[in-house]
Design a protein around this motif. Structure first.
Motif, PDB file in Angstrom:
ATOM      1  N   GLY A  82       0.909  -1.549   0.414  1.00  0.00           N
ATOM      2  CA  GLY A  82      -0.174   0.462  -0.341  1.00  0.00           C
ATOM      3  C   GLY A  82       0.674   1.343  -0.062  1.00  0.00           C
ATOM      4  N   GLY A  83       0.253   2.078  -0.363  1.00  0.00           N
ATOM      5  CA  GLY A  83       1.333   3.317  -0.142  1.00  0.00           C
ATOM      6  C   GLY A  83      -0.215   4.986   0.121  1.00  0.00           C
ATOM      7  N   GLN A  87       5.044   7.447  -0.732  1.00  0.00           N
ATOM      8  CA  GLN A  87       5.812   6.451   0.172  1.00  0.00           C
ATOM      9  C   GLN A  87       4.853   5.739  -0.739  1.00  0.00           C
ATOM     10  N   PHE A  88       5.010   3.836  -0.787  1.00  0.00           N
ATOM     11  CA  PHE A  88       5.106   2.773  -0.920  1.00  0.00           C
ATOM     12  C   PHE A  88       5.892   1.377  -0.386  1.00  0.00           C
ATOM     13  N   THR A 107       8.643   7.280  -3.062  1.00  0.00           N
ATOM     14  CA  THR A 107       7.872   7.643  -4.426  1.00  0.00           C
ATOM     15  C   THR A 107       6.701   7.689  -5.154  1.00  0.00           C
ATOM     16  N   ALA A 108       6.482   8.518  -5.954  1.00  0.00           N
ATOM     17  CA  ALA A 108       5.412   9.708  -6.831  1.00  0.00           C
ATOM     18  C   ALA A 108       4.198   8.532  -7.143  1.00  0.00           C
ATOM     19  N   GLN A 109       4.662   7.633  -7.495  1.00  0.00           N
ATOM     20  CA  GLN A 109       3.879   6.439  -8.355  1.00  0.00           C
ATOM     21  C   GLN A 109       3.077   4.984  -7.613  1.00  0.00           C
ATOM     22  N   ALA A 110       3.428   5.481  -6.313  1.00  0.00           N
ATOM     23  CA  ALA A 110       2.874   4.638  -5.039  1.00  0.00           C
ATOM     24  C   ALA A 110       1.557   4.170  -6.301  1.00  0.00           C
ATOM     25  N   ALA A 111       0.076   5.048  -5.788  1.00  0.00           N
ATOM     26  CA  ALA A 111      -0.976   4.368  -6.781  1.00  0.00           C
ATOM     27  C   ALA A 111      -0.882   3.642  -8.061  1.00  0.00           C
TER      28      ALA A 111
END
Length: 132
Positions: A82-83, A87-88, A107-111
């Protein structure tokens, strides 16, 4: 086999070239992988701070920034993930120590990472149900 014996890909046409390319890369263990550049905030294993994380049909791959493989984990080893917007986090089973550890990443790409994991797990489960 010299260069004069080889058929030019250009002579074959774009469709043949595309097919030949796909046939060449299809069997590579990282075929179809999604790569993410991340920064390790905390980890239960020895890893560089800057990593490239990749996800594909066989699981998660961990590389340094020069694409040297450090670790790989199947989806069965990823217990939780999850994130947030920055963060992730993953809880991963470490076979060597027979315990779990948390890998926390900036990271800005957790989703995107969470969505890819879920998509692959759903596809694996669907394929398993169709086989049985």
């Amino acid at each position: 086999d010299g260069p004069e014996d080889r058929v030019s890909v250009v002579d074959e046409g774009p469709q043949v070239a595309q097919q030949q390319f796909l046939e060449m890369v299809w069997g590579h263990e990282l075929y179809g992988a999604h790569f993410f550049n991340v920064i390790v905030l905390s980890c239960g294993l020895s890893m560089p701070t800057d990593l490239r994380i990749a996800f594909n049909h066989s699981g998660m791959w961990v590389f340094d920034m020069d694409y040297n493989k450090k670790h790989s984990f199947g989806y069965a080893d990823i217990y939780r993930w999850g994130g947030s917007s920055s963060q992730f986090s993953l809880i991963i089973w470490n076979t060597a120590s027979e315990s779990t550890f948390e890998l926390k990443l900036a990271t800005a790409q957790a989703a995107d990472m969470a969505g890819i994991i879920l998509d692959y797990i759903n596809a694996i489960m669907e394929a398993t149900q169709q086989e049985g």
